[in-house]
Write a protein that holds these residues in place. Structure first.
Motif, mmCIF file in Angstrom:
data_model
loop_
_atom_site.group_PDB
_atom_site.id
_atom_site.type_symbol
_atom_site.label_atom_id
_atom_site.label_comp_id
_atom_site.label_asym_id
_atom_site.label_seq_id
_atom_site.Cartn_x
_atom_site.Cartn_y
_atom_site.Cartn_z
ATOM 1 N N THR A 293 0.736 -1.300 0.140
ATOM 2 C CA THR A 293 0.007 0.032 0.067
ATOM 3 C C THR A 293 0.666 1.326 0.066
ATOM 4 N N LYS A 294 2.197 1.120 0.483
ATOM 5 C CA LYS A 294 2.969 2.373 0.529
ATOM 6 C C LYS A 294 4.465 1.818 0.280
ATOM 7 N N MET A 295 5.352 2.640 -0.219
ATOM 8 C CA MET A 295 6.715 2.378 -0.289
ATOM 9 C C MET A 295 7.402 3.799 -0.197
ATOM 10 N N GLU A 296 8.220 4.097 0.759
ATOM 11 C CA GLU A 296 9.075 5.267 0.751
ATOM 12 C C GLU A 296 10.451 5.105 0.556
ATOM 13 N N LEU A 297 11.247 5.717 -0.376
ATOM 14 C CA LEU A 297 12.631 5.479 -0.260
ATOM 15 C C LEU A 297 13.224 6.728 0.479
ATOM 16 N N GLN A 298 14.245 6.433 1.476
ATOM 17 C CA GLN A 298 14.588 7.298 2.417
ATOM 18 C C GLN A 298 13.572 8.187 2.991
ATOM 19 N N PRO A 299 12.715 7.859 3.604
ATOM 20 C CA PRO A 299 11.481 8.482 4.166
ATOM 21 C C PRO A 299 11.849 9.707 5.003
ATOM 22 N N LEU A 300 11.116 10.559 5.192
ATOM 23 C CA LEU A 300 11.252 11.934 6.114
ATOM 24 C C LEU A 300 11.125 11.428 7.540
ATOM 25 N N MET A 301 12.158 12.001 8.300
ATOM 26 C CA MET A 301 12.022 11.841 9.651
ATOM 27 C C MET A 301 11.049 12.330 10.644
ATOM 28 N N GLN A 302 10.499 13.483 9.995
ATOM 29 C CA GLN A 302 9.529 14.356 10.508
ATOM 30 C C GLN A 302 8.787 15.236 9.640
ATOM 31 N N LYS A 303 7.801 15.515 9.622
ATOM 32 C CA LYS A 303 7.112 16.570 8.790
ATOM 33 C C LYS A 303 7.769 17.744 8.599
ATOM 34 N N PRO A 304 7.915 18.273 7.491
ATOM 35 C CA PRO A 304 8.668 19.546 7.049
ATOM 36 C C PRO A 304 8.122 20.543 7.673
ATOM 37 N N LYS A 305 8.851 21.476 8.204
ATOM 38 C CA LYS A 305 8.537 22.752 8.950
ATOM 39 C C LYS A 305 9.137 24.127 8.140
ATOM 40 N N GLU A 306 8.554 25.026 7.865
ATOM 41 C CA GLU A 306 8.977 26.224 7.292
ATOM 42 C C GLU A 306 10.475 26.702 8.190
ATOM 43 N N GLY A 307 11.396 26.772 7.418
ATOM 44 C CA GLY A 307 12.559 27.631 8.059
ATOM 45 C C GLY A 307 13.556 26.472 8.653
ATOM 46 N N LYS A 308 13.197 25.150 8.478
ATOM 47 C CA LYS A 308 13.932 23.935 9.122
ATOM 48 C C LYS A 308 14.306 23.118 7.880
ATOM 49 N N ALA A 309 15.427 22.784 8.118
ATOM 50 C CA ALA A 309 15.970 21.554 7.033
ATOM 51 C C ALA A 309 15.273 20.349 7.120
ATOM 52 N N ILE A 310 15.100 19.728 5.881
ATOM 53 C CA ILE A 310 14.260 18.583 6.011
ATOM 54 C C ILE A 310 15.311 17.455 6.234
ATOM 55 N N LEU A 311 14.921 16.490 7.219
ATOM 56 C CA LEU A 311 15.449 15.371 7.572
ATOM 57 C C LEU A 311 15.120 14.114 6.624
ATOM 58 N N TYR A 312 16.041 12.997 6.192
ATOM 59 C CA TYR A 312 15.815 11.940 5.697
ATOM 60 C C TYR A 312 16.394 10.758 6.702
ATOM 61 N N GLN A 313 15.542 9.652 6.520
ATOM 62 C CA GLN A 313 16.146 8.382 7.207
ATOM 63 C C GLN A 313 17.151 7.838 5.931
ATOM 64 N N GLU A 314 18.513 7.989 5.889
ATOM 65 C CA GLU A 314 19.441 7.736 4.996
ATOM 66 C C GLU A 314 19.503 6.173 4.809
ATOM 67 N N LYS A 315 19.640 5.616 3.396
ATOM 68 C CA LYS A 315 19.890 4.201 3.468
ATOM 69 C C LYS A 315 18.675 3.258 3.989
#
Length: 367
Positions: A293-315
């Protein structure tokens, strides 16, 4: 063989079943057979004279001052004189012409009874005389001294080294033994026949030796050539097989380059560009009883917030899905773990939907 020659024909004295006529006898005289003659009878004179110088006991042959005669001298055993045998050159020429005409290859010739002196030491039970043909040789202290006519032409048998020899041919035997020992008379008329026989003999034997060496060389050459031919055929077969392998290897290398080209172009060598490859591998191992039902490659660690860097779960790859059987999920996890690029697989959550009788799951895959 004992022969007697008259003016018109040759009489065979020592006849056997295979030697009853001259035509039968001639078959024994092959071109390569050396013949030694001993002549005695009319036309050959023998004398007992006083010594006029040192003479060999076995005799010495030389032309007399008169070239019409051939003279041979033998020293008496006591040194008191010499025994001389004389033969006309014309008679010898007649005999040799007859031999040439009938294919008899004469290489040496003795005449008169005195050649027997050379084999007197070999005769057993001989005391005072030796009978040879129509002559009696008188001995003194076991050596030749004089001679008498054997008027009744009686014959006796002598033993030489255990072999019995008739007195009629003992002079011929002595002549043959002297020829074999190299003691040949220096008779000019025999010069050419001896040369022809010697050269013919050497040519024949030399030809046989050369032919034998040539055949040996050809035989060795054949086996060497056959061995080299076999090795050459084997090497050619290996080369042909290697060419096939090289052709096959070239084809495989070409296919590998093409596949590598597609991988580099569409997937890439860098980890960040290989997501499509990972997604394809997960889809290829997915059992039919599981629905993603869902596949995410390097999914987000948290919801994006304005003014903050977007963090991913690498590998990391996050997968959600449903299945009616928990065992299917477990088997899929095992297949994913068997992939070379996968480092870790974790079942993050699992819940049961009672209404639809399915299980909801979430997997986290590290690579």
């Amino acid at each position: 063989m004992e022969l007697k020659r008259t003016k018109k024909e040759i009489e065979i004295v020592s006849q056997t079943e295979s030697q009853r006529d001259w035509d039968a006898v001639k078959s024994y005289f092959k071109p390569d057979v050396p013949v030694v003659l001993h002549l005695d009878g009319v036309g050959i004179l023998i004398r007992d004279t006083e010594s006029e110088g040192q003479v060999s006991e076995n005799g010495s042959s030389f032309q007399s001052d008169d070239s019409d005669f051939i003279v041979r001298r033998y020293a008496k055993g006591d040194g008191t004189g010499e025994l001389v045998s004389i033969m006309r050159t014309e008679l010898l020429q007649t005999v040799l012409d007859f031999c040439v005409k009938n294919g008899v290859n004469v290489v040496d010739l003795k005449f008169a009874p005195f050649p027997v002196a050379a084999i007197i030491p070999l005769l057993a039970s001989v005391s005072s005389e030796v009978i040879t043909g129509r002559w009696k040789l008188l001995l003194k202290d076991g050596k030749l001294h004089s001679f008498l006519a054997n008027s009744d032409e009686s014959r006796v048998t002598y033993s030489i080294e255990g072999e019995l020899v008739s007195s009629s041919v003992i002079a011929l035997l002595a002549a043959c033994l002297q020829f074999l020992s190299g003691d040949m008379d220096d008779i000019p008329l025999l010069g050419r026949p001896r040369e022809e026989y010697t050269y013919g003999y050497l040519l024949k034997k030399g030809g046989i030796v050369v032919l034998g060496v040539l055949l040996l060389f050809l035989t060795v050459n054949y086996f060497v050539w056959d061995n080299l031919r076999g090795r050459y055929a084997g090497l050619r077969m290996q080369v042909a097989n290697n060419e096939n392998y090289l052709t096959e290897l070239s084809g495989l290398e070409s296919k590998l380059k093409k596949k590598q080209f597609f991988v580099d172009k569409y997937i890439g060598n860098d980890v960040s560009t290989r997501f499509s490859f990972y997604a394809d591998r997960l889809a290829s191992t997915l059992p039919g009883s599981i629905r993603l039902t869902k596949m995410e490659l390097q999914p987000l660690m948290q919801k994006p917030k304005e003014g903050k860097a977007i963090l991913y779960q690498e590998k990391t790859i996050s997968v959600e899905g449903t299945s009616r059987h928990m065992t299917a999920i477990s088997q899929w996890i095992k297949k994913i773990r068997s992939e070379n690029w996968v480092k870790e697989v974790e079942l993050v959550s699992y819940s049961v939907d009672e209404k639809h009788h399915t299980g909801n799951f979430e997997l986290e895959i590290k690579f």
